[in-house]
Design a protein around this motif. Structure first.
Motif, PDB file in Angstrom:
ATOM      1  N   TYR A  67       0.807  -1.222   0.000  1.00  0.00           N
ATOM      2  CA  TYR A  67       0.000   0.000   0.000  1.00  0.00           C
ATOM      3  C   TYR A  67       0.842   1.274   0.000  1.00  0.00           C
ATOM      4  CZ  TYR A  67      -3.861   3.137   1.021  1.00  0.00           C
ATOM      5  OH  TYR A  67      -4.792   4.132   0.955  1.00  0.00           O
ATOM      6  N   LEU A  70       4.669   0.453  -2.923  1.00  0.00           N
ATOM      7  CA  LEU A  70       4.534   0.418  -4.382  1.00  0.00           C
ATOM      8  C   LEU A  70       4.307   1.780  -5.028  1.00  0.00           C
ATOM      9  CD1 LEU A  70       2.574  -2.896  -5.117  1.00  0.00           C
ATOM     10  CD2 LEU A  70       4.996  -2.419  -5.425  1.00  0.00           C
ATOM     11  N   PRO A  71       3.602   2.730  -4.379  1.00  0.00           N
ATOM     12  CA  PRO A  71       3.462   4.052  -5.015  1.00  0.00           C
ATOM     13  C   PRO A  71       4.801   4.750  -5.280  1.00  0.00           C
ATOM     14  CG  PRO A  71       1.805   3.808  -3.328  1.00  0.00           C
ATOM     15  CD  PRO A  71       2.723   2.618  -3.222  1.00  0.00           C
ATOM     16  N   GLY A  74       5.527   3.968  -8.650  1.00  0.00           N
ATOM     17  CA  GLY A  74       4.463   4.344  -9.572  1.00  0.00           C
ATOM     18  C   GLY A  74       3.280   3.396  -9.649  1.00  0.00           C
ATOM     19  N   ILE A  75       3.200   2.428  -8.740  1.00  0.00           N
ATOM     20  CA  ILE A  75       2.077   1.487  -8.750  1.00  0.00           C
ATOM     21  C   ILE A  75       1.204   1.767  -7.538  1.00  0.00           C
ATOM     22  CG2 ILE A  75       1.396  -0.949  -8.685  1.00  0.00           C
ATOM     23  CD1 ILE A  75       4.185  -1.587  -9.841  1.00  0.00           C
ATOM     24  N   ARG A  76      -0.050   2.108  -7.769  1.00  0.00           N
ATOM     25  CA  ARG A  76      -0.982   2.374  -6.671  1.00  0.00           C
ATOM     26  C   ARG A  76      -1.993   1.247  -6.568  1.00  0.00           C
ATOM     27  NH1 ARG A  76      -0.196   6.686  -4.113  1.00  0.00           N
ATOM     28  NH2 ARG A  76       0.577   8.590  -5.027  1.00  0.00           N
ATOM     29  N   LEU A  77      -2.137   0.719  -5.361  1.00  0.00           N
ATOM     30  CA  LEU A  77      -3.137  -0.306  -5.089  1.00  0.00           C
ATOM     31  C   LEU A  77      -4.168   0.257  -4.125  1.00  0.00           C
ATOM     32  CD1 LEU A  77      -1.044  -3.557  -4.462  1.00  0.00           C
ATOM     33  CD2 LEU A  77      -2.362  -2.978  -6.472  1.00  0.00           C
ATOM     34  N   TRP A  81      -7.062  -4.315  -2.465  1.00  0.00           N
ATOM     35  CA  TRP A  81      -6.113  -5.182  -3.158  1.00  0.00           C
ATOM     36  C   TRP A  81      -4.844  -5.382  -2.359  1.00  0.00           C
ATOM     37  CZ3 TRP A  81      -7.716  -8.577  -6.203  1.00  0.00           C
ATOM     38  CH2 TRP A  81      -8.844  -8.353  -6.986  1.00  0.00           C
TER      39      TRP A  81
END
Length: 170
Positions: A67, A70-71, A74-77, A81
Protein backbone atom coordinates in the motif's frame (compact mmCIF):
# COMPACT_ATOMS: atom_id res chain seq x y z
CA UNK A 1 -30.13 2.64 11.55
CA UNK A 2 -27.24 4.37 9.80
CA UNK A 3 -24.87 2.59 12.17
CA UNK A 4 -26.34 -0.79 11.22
CA UNK A 5 -25.98 0.01 7.54
CA UNK A 6 -22.31 0.89 8.01
CA UNK A 7 -21.86 -2.19 10.18
CA UNK A 8 -23.28 -4.31 7.33
CA UNK A 9 -21.00 -2.61 4.81
CA UNK A 10 -17.96 -3.25 7.02
CA UNK A 11 -18.98 -6.89 7.44
CA UNK A 12 -19.34 -7.28 3.67
CA UNK A 13 -15.94 -5.65 3.16
CA UNK A 14 -14.38 -8.12 5.60
CA UNK A 15 -16.08 -11.11 4.01
CA UNK A 16 -15.24 -9.88 0.51
CA UNK A 17 -11.53 -9.61 1.29
CA UNK A 18 -11.61 -13.00 3.03
CA UNK A 19 -13.39 -14.77 0.15
CA UNK A 20 -10.97 -13.45 -2.46
CA UNK A 21 -7.95 -14.16 -0.26
CA UNK A 22 -9.14 -17.67 0.64
CA UNK A 23 -9.68 -18.71 -2.98
CA UNK A 24 -6.41 -17.11 -4.07
CA UNK A 25 -4.46 -18.67 -1.20
CA UNK A 26 -5.82 -22.14 -1.95
CA UNK A 27 -4.93 -21.82 -5.64
CA UNK A 28 -1.47 -20.42 -4.87
CA UNK A 29 -0.95 -23.08 -2.20
CA UNK A 30 -1.67 -25.91 -4.64
CA UNK A 31 0.55 -24.40 -7.34
CA UNK A 32 3.47 -23.86 -4.95
CA UNK A 33 3.03 -27.30 -3.38
CA UNK A 34 3.12 -28.97 -6.80
CA UNK A 35 6.26 -26.97 -7.55
CA UNK A 36 7.87 -28.04 -4.27
CA UNK A 37 7.05 -31.68 -5.05
CA UNK A 38 8.52 -31.49 -8.56
CA UNK A 39 11.20 -33.98 -9.58
CA UNK A 40 12.97 -31.18 -11.46
CA UNK A 41 15.43 -29.18 -9.36
CA UNK A 42 15.08 -26.17 -11.67
CA UNK A 43 11.42 -25.95 -10.55
CA UNK A 44 11.68 -27.25 -6.97
CA UNK A 45 14.52 -25.00 -5.76
CA UNK A 46 13.19 -21.59 -6.94
CA UNK A 47 9.68 -22.47 -5.74
CA UNK A 48 11.18 -23.46 -2.39
CA UNK A 49 12.87 -20.07 -2.12
CA UNK A 50 9.64 -18.28 -3.03
CA UNK A 51 7.70 -20.21 -0.37
CA UNK A 52 10.30 -19.51 2.32
CA UNK A 53 10.43 -15.79 1.50
CA UNK A 54 6.64 -15.42 1.44
CA UNK A 55 6.32 -17.29 4.75
CA UNK A 56 9.01 -15.15 6.36
CA UNK A 57 7.41 -11.76 5.64
CA UNK A 58 4.66 -10.90 8.16
CA UNK A 59 1.26 -10.16 6.64
CA UNK A 60 1.15 -6.63 8.06
CA UNK A 61 4.56 -5.79 6.59
CA UNK A 62 3.36 -7.17 3.27
CA UNK A 63 0.26 -4.96 3.38
CA UNK A 64 2.31 -1.90 4.26
CA UNK A 65 4.79 -2.59 1.45
CA UNK A 66 2.00 -3.04 -1.08
CA UNK A 67 0.00 0.00 0.00
CA UNK A 68 2.74 2.49 0.91
CA UNK A 69 5.80 1.06 -0.86
CA UNK A 70 4.53 0.42 -4.38
CA UNK A 71 3.46 4.05 -5.02
CA UNK A 72 7.16 4.94 -4.77
CA UNK A 73 7.70 3.06 -8.04
CA UNK A 74 4.46 4.34 -9.57
CA UNK A 75 2.08 1.49 -8.75
CA UNK A 76 -0.98 2.37 -6.67
CA UNK A 77 -3.14 -0.31 -5.09
CA UNK A 78 -6.43 0.23 -3.35
CA UNK A 79 -6.52 -0.85 0.31
CA UNK A 80 -8.70 -3.81 -0.74
CA UNK A 81 -6.11 -5.18 -3.16
CA UNK A 82 -3.23 -4.56 -0.77
CA UNK A 83 -5.04 -6.61 1.89
CA UNK A 84 -6.08 -9.38 -0.50
CA UNK A 85 -2.70 -9.75 -2.22
CA UNK A 86 -0.84 -9.81 1.10
CA UNK A 87 -3.22 -12.44 2.49
CA UNK A 88 -2.96 -14.55 -0.66
CA UNK A 89 0.85 -14.45 -0.67
CA UNK A 90 1.32 -15.32 3.00
CA UNK A 91 -1.48 -17.84 3.45
CA UNK A 92 -0.83 -19.42 0.05
CA UNK A 93 2.77 -20.11 1.05
CA UNK A 94 1.68 -21.59 4.39
CA UNK A 95 -0.96 -23.74 2.69
CA UNK A 96 1.62 -24.95 0.17
CA UNK A 97 3.69 -26.35 3.00
CA UNK A 98 0.61 -27.98 4.53
CA UNK A 99 -0.27 -29.59 1.20
CA UNK A 100 3.31 -30.67 0.51
CA UNK A 101 3.64 -32.22 3.96
CA UNK A 102 0.28 -33.96 3.56
CA UNK A 103 1.29 -35.53 0.26
CA UNK A 104 4.70 -36.55 1.57
CA UNK A 105 3.13 -38.14 4.67
CA UNK A 106 1.27 -40.71 2.57
CA UNK A 107 2.76 -44.21 2.38
CA UNK A 108 5.12 -44.69 -0.58
CA UNK A 109 3.05 -47.65 -1.70
CA UNK A 110 0.25 -45.32 -2.78
CA UNK A 111 2.29 -43.68 -5.50
CA UNK A 112 4.03 -46.95 -6.38
CA UNK A 113 0.62 -48.54 -7.00
CA UNK A 114 -0.32 -45.69 -9.33
CA UNK A 115 2.91 -46.04 -11.27
CA UNK A 116 2.37 -49.82 -11.44
CA UNK A 117 -0.98 -49.13 -13.12
CA UNK A 118 0.86 -47.11 -15.76
CA UNK A 119 -0.17 -43.65 -14.55
CA UNK A 120 2.06 -40.63 -15.07
CA UNK A 121 3.21 -38.57 -12.12
CA UNK A 122 0.59 -35.88 -12.74
CA UNK A 123 -2.20 -38.47 -12.74
CA UNK A 124 -0.81 -40.23 -9.65
CA UNK A 125 -0.82 -36.86 -7.89
CA UNK A 126 -4.28 -35.83 -9.10
CA UNK A 127 -6.10 -39.16 -8.81
CA UNK A 128 -4.38 -40.92 -5.91
CA UNK A 129 -2.25 -38.70 -3.68
CA UNK A 130 -4.09 -35.36 -3.51
CA UNK A 131 -7.54 -36.79 -2.67
CA UNK A 132 -6.09 -38.76 0.25
CA UNK A 133 -3.86 -35.93 1.41
CA UNK A 134 -6.64 -33.33 1.29
CA UNK A 135 -8.88 -35.50 3.44
CA UNK A 136 -6.10 -35.75 6.03
CA UNK A 137 -5.16 -32.05 5.79
CA UNK A 138 -8.68 -30.60 5.84
CA UNK A 139 -8.59 -29.57 9.53
CA UNK A 140 -5.29 -27.72 9.04
CA UNK A 141 -6.50 -26.07 5.82
CA UNK A 142 -9.66 -24.86 7.57
CA UNK A 143 -7.63 -23.58 10.52
CA UNK A 144 -5.39 -21.61 8.13
CA UNK A 145 -8.45 -20.14 6.41
CA UNK A 146 -9.74 -19.02 9.83
CA UNK A 147 -6.38 -17.28 10.33
CA UNK A 148 -6.91 -15.63 6.94
CA UNK A 149 -10.30 -14.33 8.06
CA UNK A 150 -8.82 -12.97 11.29
CA UNK A 151 -5.92 -11.34 9.43
CA UNK A 152 -8.31 -9.23 7.37
CA UNK A 153 -8.53 -7.07 10.51
CA UNK A 154 -4.97 -5.92 9.83
CA UNK A 155 -6.37 -4.01 6.87
CA UNK A 156 -7.58 -1.25 9.20
CA UNK A 157 -3.97 -0.07 9.45
CA UNK A 158 -3.98 0.80 5.74
CA UNK A 159 -7.51 2.26 5.97
CA UNK A 160 -9.37 -0.72 4.53
CA UNK A 161 -12.94 -0.16 5.80
CA UNK A 162 -13.54 -3.56 7.40
CA UNK A 163 -15.09 -4.38 10.79
CA UNK A 164 -12.19 -3.29 13.02
CA UNK A 165 -11.82 -0.04 11.08
CA UNK A 166 -15.55 0.63 11.54
CA UNK A 167 -15.40 -0.27 15.25
CA UNK A 168 -12.49 2.14 15.81
CA UNK A 169 -14.42 4.92 14.06
CA UNK A 170 -17.49 4.17 16.14
Amino acid sequence: TAIWVRFGEATLATLSAFAAAAVGALVLGFVLAIGRLSDHAWVRIPVGWIVEILRAVPVLVFMLLLYYGLPVIGIRLSPYWAVVIALIAYNGSVLSEVIRAGVESLPRGQSAAGYALGLRKSNVMRLILLPQAIRAMLPVIIAQLVVTLKDTALGFIITYPELLYFARQL
